[in-house]
Write a protein that holds these residues in place. Structure first.
Motif, PDB file in Angstrom:
ATOM      1  N   VAL A  49       6.994  -3.175   2.852  1.00 29.28           N
ATOM      2  CA  VAL A  49       6.579  -3.976   1.697  1.00 29.28           C
ATOM      3  C   VAL A  49       6.978  -5.434   1.895  1.00 29.28           C
ATOM      4  O   VAL A  49       6.186  -6.354   1.628  1.00 29.28           O
ATOM      5  CB  VAL A  49       7.168  -3.400   0.390  1.00 29.28           C
ATOM      6  CG1 VAL A  49       6.928  -4.328  -0.778  1.00 29.28           C
ATOM      7  CG2 VAL A  49       6.591  -2.027   0.120  1.00 29.28           C
ATOM      8  N   GLN A  50       8.197  -5.679   2.388  1.00 33.09           N
ATOM      9  CA  GLN A  50       8.632  -7.041   2.649  1.00 33.09           C
ATOM     10  C   GLN A  50       7.733  -7.711   3.688  1.00 33.09           C
ATOM     11  O   GLN A  50       7.339  -8.873   3.533  1.00 33.09           O
ATOM     12  CB  GLN A  50      10.075  -7.058   3.153  1.00 33.09           C
ATOM     13  CG  GLN A  50      11.093  -6.687   2.121  1.00 33.09           C
ATOM     14  CD  GLN A  50      12.480  -6.528   2.717  1.00 33.09           C
ATOM     15  OE1 GLN A  50      12.637  -6.413   3.937  1.00 33.09           O
ATOM     16  NE2 GLN A  50      13.489  -6.499   1.856  1.00 33.09           N
ATOM     17  N   ILE A  62       9.883   1.993   4.258  1.00 37.68           N
ATOM     18  CA  ILE A  62       8.949   1.528   3.248  1.00 37.68           C
ATOM     19  C   ILE A  62       9.350   0.154   2.695  1.00 37.68           C
ATOM     20  O   ILE A  62       8.494  -0.712   2.483  1.00 37.68           O
ATOM     21  CB  ILE A  62       8.824   2.549   2.100  1.00 37.68           C
ATOM     22  CG1 ILE A  62       8.380   3.914   2.643  1.00 37.68           C
ATOM     23  CG2 ILE A  62       7.867   2.060   1.028  1.00 37.68           C
ATOM     24  CD1 ILE A  62       7.057   3.887   3.367  1.00 37.68           C
ATOM     25  N   ILE A  63      10.636  -0.074   2.500  1.00 38.23           N
ATOM     26  CA  ILE A  63      11.090  -1.358   1.969  1.00 38.23           C
ATOM     27  C   ILE A  63      10.764  -2.485   2.950  1.00 38.23           C
ATOM     28  O   ILE A  63      10.260  -3.537   2.555  1.00 38.23           O
ATOM     29  CB  ILE A  63      12.604  -1.322   1.665  1.00 38.23           C
ATOM     30  CG1 ILE A  63      12.914  -0.249   0.627  1.00 38.23           C
ATOM     31  CG2 ILE A  63      13.096  -2.680   1.209  1.00 38.23           C
ATOM     32  CD1 ILE A  63      12.265  -0.486  -0.718  1.00 38.23           C
ATOM     33  N   VAL A 109       4.583  -6.954   4.455  1.00 44.21           N
ATOM     34  CA  VAL A 109       3.234  -7.178   3.921  1.00 44.21           C
ATOM     35  C   VAL A 109       3.218  -8.394   2.997  1.00 44.21           C
ATOM     36  O   VAL A 109       2.298  -9.213   3.058  1.00 44.21           O
ATOM     37  CB  VAL A 109       2.713  -5.918   3.208  1.00 44.21           C
ATOM     38  CG1 VAL A 109       1.476  -6.219   2.397  1.00 44.21           C
ATOM     39  CG2 VAL A 109       2.432  -4.824   4.218  1.00 44.21           C
ATOM     40  N   VAL A 110       4.229  -8.547   2.165  1.00 48.09           N
ATOM     41  CA  VAL A 110       4.301  -9.716   1.275  1.00 48.09           C
ATOM     42  C   VAL A 110       4.394 -10.999   2.093  1.00 48.09           C
ATOM     43  O   VAL A 110       3.702 -11.992   1.814  1.00 48.09           O
ATOM     44  CB  VAL A 110       5.485  -9.579   0.290  1.00 48.09           C
ATOM     45  CG1 VAL A 110       5.758 -10.884  -0.439  1.00 48.09           C
ATOM     46  CG2 VAL A 110       5.221  -8.451  -0.689  1.00 48.09           C
TER      47      VAL A 110
END
Length: 85
Positions: A52-53, A48-49, A55-56
Motif C-alpha cells: 500500500v505504501q 500488504i502494508i 502504490v501510494v
C-alpha cells in the motif's frame, strides 16, 4: 564541409518543444513495468502494508511526472496551509 558552413547552418537556439512528450514516452513504460514488478513482489511476499505504501508513492510520482500542471496549481495552497509565505 568546412567549419564555417557548420556554424552558419547551426540553429540559434535549441528546440525543446517535444522533449516532455519524448521523455514521457521513453520512461513511462519503464516506470510502469518497474512498478508492476515491485507491486507483484510485495503481494507475493504478503507484505500488504509495504504494498500500500509503495502504490501510494508510485501514484504520487506518476501524478507529478505525467500532470505537472496539477502540482503547479496545488503548491500555493499547500504553502499557505503550511504557513510558508
Amino acid at each position: 564541409m568546412s567549419f564555417h558552413s557548420l556554424i552558419v547552418a547551426a540553429p540559434l537556439s535549441l528546440n525543446t518543444s517535444g522533449l516532455v512528450s519524448y521523455l514521457q514516452g521513453l520512461f513511462g513504460p519503464l516506470f510502469l513495468g518497474i512498478v508492476g514488478i515491485v507491486a507483484l513482489f510485495f503481494l507475493f511476499t504478503r507484505e500488504i502494508i509495504r504494498f500500500v505504501q509503495f502504490v501510494v508513492l508510485a501514484v504520487a510520482i506518476a501524478v507529478i511526472f505525467y500532470t505537472p500542471i496539477v502540482v503547479l496549481s496545488h503548491v500555493p495552497a499547500i504553502a499557505k496551509a503550511l504557513g510558508v509565505h
